[in-house]
Write a protein that holds these residues in place. Structure first.
Motif, PDB file in Angstrom:
ATOM      1  N   PHE A   1      23.264 -43.462  25.648  1.00  0.00           N
ATOM      2  CA  PHE A   1      24.367 -42.836  26.638  1.00  0.00           C
ATOM      3  C   PHE A   1      23.748 -43.049  28.322  1.00  0.00           C
ATOM      4  N   THR A   2      22.422 -43.267  28.256  1.00  0.00           N
ATOM      5  CA  THR A   2      22.046 -43.165  29.607  1.00  0.00           C
ATOM      6  C   THR A   2      22.342 -44.586  30.368  1.00  0.00           C
ATOM      7  N   CYS A   3      22.808 -45.658  29.481  1.00  0.00           N
ATOM      8  CA  CYS A   3      22.926 -46.927  30.135  1.00  0.00           C
ATOM      9  C   CYS A   3      24.152 -47.106  30.955  1.00  0.00           C
ATOM     10  N   ALA A   4      25.158 -46.088  31.109  1.00  0.00           N
ATOM     11  CA  ALA A   4      26.547 -46.223  31.794  1.00  0.00           C
ATOM     12  C   ALA A   4      27.010 -44.769  32.019  1.00  0.00           C
TER      13      ALA A   4
ATOM     14  N   PRO B   1      24.387 -36.340  36.715  1.00  0.00           N
ATOM     15  CA  PRO B   1      24.396 -37.710  36.196  1.00  0.00           C
ATOM     16  C   PRO B   1      24.498 -37.828  34.406  1.00  0.00           C
ATOM     17  N   GLU B   2      24.350 -36.640  33.997  1.00  0.00           N
ATOM     18  CA  GLU B   2      24.541 -36.505  32.321  1.00  0.00           C
ATOM     19  C   GLU B   2      25.807 -36.149  32.131  1.00  0.00           C
ATOM     20  N   LEU B   3      26.712 -36.209  33.050  1.00  0.00           N
ATOM     21  CA  LEU B   3      28.181 -35.947  32.592  1.00  0.00           C
ATOM     22  C   LEU B   3      28.797 -37.188  32.456  1.00  0.00           C
ATOM     23  N   LYS B   4      29.422 -37.529  31.097  1.00  0.00           N
ATOM     24  CA  LYS B   4      29.923 -38.908  30.808  1.00  0.00           C
ATOM     25  C   LYS B   4      31.379 -38.901  30.605  1.00  0.00           C
TER      26      LYS B   4
ATOM     27  N   ARG C   1      32.543 -48.337  17.707  1.00  0.00           N
ATOM     28  CA  ARG C   1      31.608 -48.502  18.605  1.00  0.00           C
ATOM     29  C   ARG C   1      32.177 -47.644  20.035  1.00  0.00           C
ATOM     30  N   LEU C   2      31.099 -47.657  20.856  1.00  0.00           N
ATOM     31  CA  LEU C   2      31.284 -46.981  22.225  1.00  0.00           C
ATOM     32  C   LEU C   2      30.693 -47.875  23.111  1.00  0.00           C
ATOM     33  N   GLU C   3      31.732 -48.753  23.808  1.00  0.00           N
ATOM     34  CA  GLU C   3      31.437 -49.647  24.751  1.00  0.00           C
ATOM     35  C   GLU C   3      31.284 -49.112  26.179  1.00  0.00           C
ATOM     36  N   PRO C   4      29.837 -49.270  26.561  1.00  0.00           N
ATOM     37  CA  PRO C   4      29.581 -49.146  28.013  1.00  0.00           C
ATOM     38  C   PRO C   4      30.429 -49.536  29.079  1.00  0.00           C
ATOM     39  N   VAL C   5      30.719 -48.794  30.170  1.00  0.00           N
ATOM     40  CA  VAL C   5      31.509 -49.192  31.197  1.00  0.00           C
ATOM     41  C   VAL C   5      30.679 -48.982  32.423  1.00  0.00           C
TER      42      VAL C   5
ATOM     43  N   ALA D   1      24.298 -35.761  20.844  1.00  0.00           N
ATOM     44  CA  ALA D   1      23.619 -36.053  22.108  1.00  0.00           C
ATOM     45  C   ALA D   1      23.241 -35.148  23.150  1.00  0.00           C
ATOM     46  N   PRO D   2      22.437 -35.273  23.856  1.00  0.00           N
ATOM     47  CA  PRO D   2      22.011 -34.204  24.892  1.00  0.00           C
ATOM     48  C   PRO D   2      22.978 -34.263  26.011  1.00  0.00           C
ATOM     49  N   GLN D   3      23.998 -35.390  26.349  1.00  0.00           N
ATOM     50  CA  GLN D   3      24.650 -35.271  27.607  1.00  0.00           C
ATOM     51  C   GLN D   3      25.953 -34.541  27.123  1.00  0.00           C
ATOM     52  N   ARG D   4      26.631 -34.355  28.477  1.00  0.00           N
ATOM     53  CA  ARG D   4      27.871 -33.714  28.108  1.00  0.00           C
ATOM     54  C   ARG D   4      29.113 -34.710  28.573  1.00  0.00           C
ATOM     55  N   PHE D   5      30.157 -34.572  27.809  1.00  0.00           N
ATOM     56  CA  PHE D   5      31.059 -35.436  27.843  1.00  0.00           C
ATOM     57  C   PHE D   5      32.521 -35.110  27.992  1.00  0.00           C
TER      58      PHE D   5
END
Length: 280
Positions: free
Chosen positions: A26-29, A107-110, A40-44, A132-136
């Motif tokens: 989740f850090t890639c996008a 930055p961790e808000l996805k 699957r989760l496709e990064p944007v 995951a540790p991020q927030r969505f």
């Protein structure tokens, strides 16, 4: 059947079955789109959005959603939100713009986009987000249901969460042209044909009640429409004589038979293109 045959069948079935979704990076996008078959989760890498400051005429909804999202990004309590109302008035643009405006501070808000047709898979998606540790921000655009549509039951997994509850690191934002997520004529038809009219549509209509925030979007007037175009011109450095700009903008909306933020942006896109200006 001998053991070797059973083993060959088992191996064949394993090859046919899709591999389980690995935990995505989740850090890639900043944003992702959820797909199924296979999951699957496709990064944007680059989200299609406009700046928050360019959204005109929706100040109250903008401030409310921004405050709610900022609290959520900071780890505090926040509500699910239903953005409903007139088409083309910036509902989905606001969700994407709010996310973009908070990226530098959080930055961790996805942002994760989910299609309405994929709602039955939402429990599987939530399992990945929960871990995951991020927030969505889980985002579903143009959400609505017909009278025989069962997808709304899957949505309850997001809004109510069952015995597990909604993951504390997930908030759900949806846009819809309908306040109650289903057509008014279908609501009235079910009421008129049911033995107990008050119960006939309660389950579906009450779905919208599960959103803590209802943000209404209404058609704009001509002054707001022109103000949107003026804001776009100032932001992108497009220079046109005021009288010419006004006349062309009014003619554009007259040919479309509508006046909205979307129509304003379409006119501005045409105007910028004629002046050789790229919109990035």
């Amino acid at each position: 059947m001998d053991t070797d045959a059973l083993n060959r069948i088992a191996e064949a079935l394993e090859r046919m079955a899709p591999a389980p979704l690995r935990a995505p990076d989740f850090t890639c996008a900043p944003a992702f789109v959820w797909h199924v078959s296979p999951d699957r989760l496709e990064p944007v890498a680059r989200v299609n959005r406009v700046d928050l400051d360019l959204l005109v005429g929706i100040n109250r909804s903008r401030d409310t959603l921004l405050d709610n999202t900022r609290r959520f990004a900071a780890g505090h309590a926040a509500n699910n939100a239903l953005l409903w109302g007139a088409r083309g008035m910036g509902k989905s643009s606001l969700v994407k713009a709010v996310h973009g405006s908070l990226q530098s501070d959080f930055p961790e808000l996805k942002l994760v986009e989910l299609q309405r047709e994929d709602l039955p898979s939402v429990a599987r998606l939530l399992n990945h987000l929960r871990a995951a540790p991020q927030r969505f921000i889980l985002f579903c655009d143009d959400l609505s249901f017909s009278h025989d549509d069962q997808h709304y039951k899957s949505l309850k997994a997001v809004l109510d969460g069952g015995i597990e509850g909604r993951p504390e690191n997930v908030v759900f934002y949806a846009t819809s042209n309908r306040r109650h997520l289903m057509p008014r004529d279908m609501i009235e038809n079910e009421r008129s044909s049911a033995i107990n009219p008050s119960e006939a549509v309660e389950e579906k209509v009450s779905l919208s009640d599960r959103f803590g925030l209802w943000l209404g979007f209404h058609p704009c007037d001509q002054d707001e429409y022109l103000a949107m175009i003026d804001r776009y011109c100032a932001a992108y450095g497009v220079k046109v004589a005021p009288d010419t700009l006004r006349a062309e903008a009014i003619e554009w909306q007259a040919t479309r038979g509508a006046r909205s933020g979307r129509v304003a942006w379409q006119f501005f896109t045409d105007l910028a293109g004629r002046q050789g200006i790229a919109l990035r």
